[in-house]
Design a protein around this motif. Structure first.
Motif, PDB file in Angstrom:
ATOM      1  N   VAL A  50      -0.891   0.400   3.931  1.00  0.00           N
ATOM      2  CA  VAL A  50      -2.221   0.018   3.463  1.00  0.00           C
ATOM      3  C   VAL A  50      -2.522  -1.381   4.031  1.00  0.00           C
ATOM      4  CG1 VAL A  50      -3.502  -0.605   1.371  1.00  0.00           C
ATOM      5  CG2 VAL A  50      -2.058   1.435   1.404  1.00  0.00           C
ATOM      6  N   PRO A  51      -3.788  -1.719   4.275  1.00  0.00           N
ATOM      7  CA  PRO A  51      -4.122  -3.061   4.765  1.00  0.00           C
ATOM      8  C   PRO A  51      -3.462  -4.156   3.928  1.00  0.00           C
ATOM      9  CG  PRO A  51      -6.064  -1.676   4.833  1.00  0.00           C
ATOM     10  CD  PRO A  51      -4.979  -0.859   4.178  1.00  0.00           C
ATOM     11  N   GLU A  52      -3.010  -5.203   4.611  1.00  0.00           N
ATOM     12  CA  GLU A  52      -2.181  -6.226   3.967  1.00  0.00           C
ATOM     13  C   GLU A  52      -2.859  -6.877   2.765  1.00  0.00           C
ATOM     14  OE1 GLU A  52      -0.205 -10.516   5.137  1.00  0.00           O
ATOM     15  OE2 GLU A  52      -0.158  -8.890   6.620  1.00  0.00           O
ATOM     16  N   ALA A  53      -4.140  -7.170   2.868  1.00  0.00           N
ATOM     17  CA  ALA A  53      -4.824  -7.847   1.759  1.00  0.00           C
ATOM     18  C   ALA A  53      -4.781  -7.009   0.486  1.00  0.00           C
ATOM     19  CB  ALA A  53      -6.266  -8.148   2.150  1.00  0.00           C
ATOM     20  N   ALA A  54      -5.031  -5.697   0.630  1.00  0.00           N
ATOM     21  CA  ALA A  54      -4.999  -4.815  -0.542  1.00  0.00           C
ATOM     22  C   ALA A  54      -3.577  -4.685  -1.076  1.00  0.00           C
ATOM     23  CB  ALA A  54      -5.553  -3.439  -0.174  1.00  0.00           C
ATOM     24  N   SER A  55      -2.589  -4.528  -0.190  1.00  0.00           N
ATOM     25  CA  SER A  55      -1.201  -4.400  -0.620  1.00  0.00           C
ATOM     26  C   SER A  55      -0.715  -5.662  -1.326  1.00  0.00           C
ATOM     27  CB  SER A  55      -0.288  -4.107   0.571  1.00  0.00           C
ATOM     28  OG  SER A  55      -0.413  -2.773   0.982  1.00  0.00           O
ATOM     29  N   ARG A  56      -1.134  -6.815  -0.830  1.00  0.00           N
ATOM     30  CA  ARG A  56      -0.715  -8.070  -1.441  1.00  0.00           C
ATOM     31  C   ARG A  56      -1.203  -8.147  -2.898  1.00  0.00           C
ATOM     32  NH1 ARG A  56       1.115 -12.275   1.168  1.00  0.00           N
ATOM     33  NH2 ARG A  56       0.230 -11.545   3.140  1.00  0.00           N
ATOM     34  N   ALA A  57      -2.453  -7.752  -3.114  1.00  0.00           N
ATOM     35  CA  ALA A  57      -3.001  -7.768  -4.475  1.00  0.00           C
ATOM     36  C   ALA A  57      -2.288  -6.764  -5.360  1.00  0.00           C
ATOM     37  CB  ALA A  57      -4.498  -7.470  -4.427  1.00  0.00           C
ATOM     38  N   HIS A  58      -2.016  -5.578  -4.817  1.00  0.00           N
ATOM     39  CA  HIS A  58      -1.317  -4.551  -5.595  1.00  0.00           C
ATOM     40  C   HIS A  58       0.116  -4.982  -5.919  1.00  0.00           C
ATOM     41  CE1 HIS A  58      -4.191  -1.365  -3.704  1.00  0.00           C
ATOM     42  NE2 HIS A  58      -4.774  -2.081  -4.631  1.00  0.00           N
ATOM     43  N   ALA A  59       0.771  -5.642  -4.966  1.00  0.00           N
ATOM     44  CA  ALA A  59       2.140  -6.100  -5.188  1.00  0.00           C
ATOM     45  C   ALA A  59       2.197  -7.098  -6.340  1.00  0.00           C
ATOM     46  CB  ALA A  59       2.704  -6.725  -3.914  1.00  0.00           C
ATOM     47  N   GLU A  60       1.224  -7.993  -6.395  1.00  0.00           N
ATOM     48  CA  GLU A  60       1.183  -8.973  -7.487  1.00  0.00           C
ATOM     49  C   GLU A  60       0.974  -8.285  -8.836  1.00  0.00           C
ATOM     50  OE1 GLU A  60       1.863 -12.070  -7.391  1.00  0.00           O
ATOM     51  OE2 GLU A  60       1.937 -12.414  -5.228  1.00  0.00           O
ATOM     52  N   GLU A  61       0.185  -7.207  -8.838  1.00  0.00           N
ATOM     53  CA  GLU A  61      -0.058  -6.471 -10.082  1.00  0.00           C
ATOM     54  C   GLU A  61       1.208  -5.761 -10.563  1.00  0.00           C
ATOM     55  OE1 GLU A  61      -4.736  -5.137  -9.826  1.00  0.00           O
ATOM     56  OE2 GLU A  61      -3.238  -3.866  -8.896  1.00  0.00           O
ATOM     57  N   ILE A  62       1.994  -5.268  -9.618  1.00  0.00           N
ATOM     58  CA  ILE A  62       3.177  -4.481  -9.967  1.00  0.00           C
ATOM     59  C   ILE A  62       4.345  -5.364 -10.392  1.00  0.00           C
ATOM     60  CG2 ILE A  62       4.897  -2.858  -9.042  1.00  0.00           C
ATOM     61  CD1 ILE A  62       2.700  -2.008  -7.025  1.00  0.00           C
ATOM     62  N   ALA A  63       4.438  -6.572  -9.838  1.00  0.00           N
ATOM     63  CA  ALA A  63       5.590  -7.441 -10.074  1.00  0.00           C
ATOM     64  C   ALA A  63       5.833  -7.639 -11.568  1.00  0.00           C
ATOM     65  CB  ALA A  63       5.368  -8.781  -9.388  1.00  0.00           C
ATOM     66  N   GLY A  64       7.110  -7.568 -11.963  1.00  0.00           N
ATOM     67  CA  GLY A  64       7.458  -7.767 -13.359  1.00  0.00           C
ATOM     68  C   GLY A  64       8.741  -7.070 -13.737  1.00  0.00           C
ATOM     69  N   ALA A  65       8.967  -6.973 -15.055  1.00  0.00           N
ATOM     70  CA  ALA A  65      10.192  -6.374 -15.597  1.00  0.00           C
ATOM     71  C   ALA A  65       9.895  -4.977 -16.133  1.00  0.00           C
ATOM     72  CB  ALA A  65      10.748  -7.249 -16.714  1.00  0.00           C
TER      73      ALA A  65
END
Length: 208
Positions: free
Chosen positions: A78-93
């Motif tokens: 997926v385009p990097e900008a969208a993936s970067r935002a999604h990655a931040e949303e997913i990060a956690g425990a």
């Protein structure tokens, strides 16, 4: 189709081939069974050590590459900008969805947690607390679906009705997202601190 549980077997897939299988582990013995019903072909492996995906996963990868070579190239990220935002949303425990919920065996969650970190290159890294699986680095291949850069491990992101990340599925294994106060790492630190205070108290009584 796809991953999931089916009458005791979990759905699997390599090189776009539908398969089912099940593995087992007990006191130094490990097994893995994978069947491809449409091809009437399968593989069964038994080892004299506990089930370790670092052994079975490359073996199964080689089996499918040999008998079912990939017909299509790996999906583009997926385009990097969208993936970067999604990655931040997913990060956690996260903790396993499948766990004991009512007695002292819940302490097993200390060893079963999952942490997801967002990387600078818009990928994510998944790390299991038990150390049985090496950290998995994955890139987003479509909205809500991530793929390991090393193999066919897929990570699905499941959201609630409001669009918040609720859980993730690593192949057929599901993990629930937890708030900071339910983070197994925090519980380990708190448990260690309480054990230290308790031990110091006992020592104080014994020497006082």
């Amino acid at each position: 189709g796809g991953v999931g549980w089916r009458l005791g077997c979990d759905g699997r897939g390599w090189n776009d081939v539908e398969a089912v299988g099940h593995g087992g582990s007990w006191n130094g013995y490990g097994t893995e069974l994978v069947l491809v019903p449409e091809a009437r072909l399968g593989i069964f492996v038994s080892t004299t050590r506990s089930n370790d995906v670092r052994i079975f996963r490359p073996l199964l990868r080689a089996f499918f590459d040999r008998y079912f070579p990939p017909a299509t190239p790996r999906a583009a990220p997926v385009p990097e900008a969208a993936s970067r935002a999604h990655a931040e949303e997913i990060a956690g425990a996260y903790i396993p969805n499948r766990h004991v919920r009512s007695d002292l065996l819940k302490a097993g969650l200390f060893l079963g947690g999952l942490r997801i970190a967002a990387n600078d290159d818009a990928s994510i890294t998944l790390t299991l607390a038990n150390g049985v699986v090496d950290p998995i680095r994955a890139v987003e291949t479509q909205d809500g679906v991530w793929q390991s850069v090393a193999d066919d491990t897929r990570i699905g992101v499941l959201r609630d009705a409001a669009g918040r990340v609720e859980r993730v599925a690593i192949d057929s294994w599901v993990y629930d997202r937890v708030p900071w106060w339910r983070d197994p790492v925090l519980h380990q630190v708190a448990f260690g601190f309480c054990a230290l205070v308790f031990s110091a108290t006992l020592l104080g009584f014994a020497t006082g």
